[in-house]
Design a protein around this motif. Structure first.
Motif, mmCIF file in Angstrom:
data_model
loop_
_atom_site.group_PDB
_atom_site.id
_atom_site.type_symbol
_atom_site.label_atom_id
_atom_site.label_comp_id
_atom_site.label_asym_id
_atom_site.label_seq_id
_atom_site.Cartn_x
_atom_site.Cartn_y
_atom_site.Cartn_z
ATOM 1 N N THR A 157 48.233 43.603 43.060
ATOM 2 C CA THR A 157 47.725 44.458 43.856
ATOM 3 C C THR A 157 48.403 45.791 43.722
ATOM 4 N N GLU A 203 40.247 39.629 43.298
ATOM 5 C CA GLU A 203 41.110 40.444 42.739
ATOM 6 C C GLU A 203 40.216 41.160 41.726
ATOM 7 N N ALA A 205 37.091 41.711 42.223
ATOM 8 C CA ALA A 205 36.460 42.907 43.073
ATOM 9 C C ALA A 205 37.551 44.405 43.160
ATOM 10 N N GLN A 206 38.815 43.913 43.340
ATOM 11 C CA GLN A 206 39.646 44.688 43.530
ATOM 12 C C GLN A 206 40.001 45.683 42.405
ATOM 13 N N SER A 208 37.711 46.186 39.965
ATOM 14 C CA SER A 208 36.521 47.064 39.991
ATOM 15 C C SER A 208 36.580 48.205 40.578
ATOM 16 N N ALA A 209 36.950 48.106 41.880
ATOM 17 C CA ALA A 209 37.342 49.291 42.913
ATOM 18 C C ALA A 209 38.367 50.249 42.446
ATOM 19 N N ASP A 210 39.252 49.662 41.748
ATOM 20 C CA ASP A 210 40.323 50.583 41.064
ATOM 21 C C ASP A 210 40.005 50.997 39.596
ATOM 22 N N ASN A 211 38.866 51.177 39.162
ATOM 23 C CA ASN A 211 38.253 51.402 38.119
ATOM 24 C C ASN A 211 38.593 51.035 36.922
ATOM 25 N N THR A 213 37.235 48.349 33.940
ATOM 26 C CA THR A 213 35.926 47.795 33.373
ATOM 27 C C THR A 213 36.219 46.517 32.639
#
Length: 243
Positions: A157, A203, A205-206, A208-211, A213
């Motif tokens: 994280t 994780e 998903a996280q 992906s949320a933090d850009n 690919t």
């Protein structure tokens, strides 16, 4: 006979007389059994090399005298920061060693939900020292003259949230995009490799949320250490200096 390459932890200068570090002296004097008059090639992480003559030698202490330093840049144009979730046994050491041979610049060991390695702070500190020695030995072997950074262990994280202008990639077996489809030019990559049990849905998903690919390497599911090295090789072939 190939001239042994030896890392020196302090700045080197031309025509300098110096004593090798304890580890280096042990390797040169005790393992290689080198003698006065023989030569080694020293580097200090500055991208320069210094041919050096052994002027005093024993099993515990080796003194050398350097010649004129020369720039010897073997770094890839692609800057790769590997975020590798801790793996069991010797797999982590193997990944560090081989990824450095392949040109990785920075390695951050990570802890994730499904990480199978449980170490207290004291053992993590010892591991970090061990990994740094592996990094130095890998550079001595492969010809790199800059020592990649092995960062302290952090949580996934924390690592995902770090600001970066690099292209962020997460190896995922169900991704739809491959490395060959990435758009040129790319000079910096932040590469995430999960644990043997894979990243959790949260994780992924996280990331992906933090850009990050999602990237697919191929139709086969690879072990974590195989995944890291395969991805690094593919990136170096397409954007770096392999092939």
């Amino acid at each position: 006979m190939r001239i042994p390459r030896i890392y020196h932890p302090e700045a080197l200068h031309s025509h300098q007389r110096l004593q090798l570090s304890e580890d280096a002296a042990n390797h040169v004097g005790r393992v290689l059994r080198m003698a006065v008059g023989q030569q080694i090639l020293l580097f200090d992480g500055s991208n320069h090399t210094f041919l050096a003559d052994i002027v005093e030698a024993s099993k515990k202490q080796v003194t050398v005298e350097t010649s004129v330093g020369e720039l010897d840049d073997r770094e890839s144009p692609l800057d790769i920061h590997l975020g590798q979730v801790l793996s069991r046994g010797e797999k982590m050491e193997f990944t560090i060693q081989k990824s450095i041979e392949l040109g990785v610049n920075t390695i951050t060991p990570l802890i994730s939900e499904r990480c199978g390695v449980k170490l207290d702070n004291e053992r993590l500190e010892k591991k970090l020292l061990q990994w740094q020695k592996i990094a130095i030995a890998a550079c001595e072997q492969c010809g790199r003259n800059r020592i990649p950074e092995i960062r302290p262990v952090m949580t996934l994280t924390e690592w995902l949230a770090e600001p970066s202008d690099a292209l962020k990639l997460n190896l995922h077996p169900r991704a739809s995009q491959s490395i060959n489809r990435l758009t040129l030019p790319i000079t910096k990559v932040r590469l995430l490799i999960g644990p043997e049990g894979g990243l959790s849905a949260a994780e992924i998903a996280q990331a992906s949320a933090d850009n990050f690919t999602d990237i697919l390497l191929g139709p086969r599911v690879l072990r974590t250490e195989t995944t890291a090295l395969t991805a690094i090789t593919a990136l170096q072939v397409r954007f770096g200096d392999l092939g």
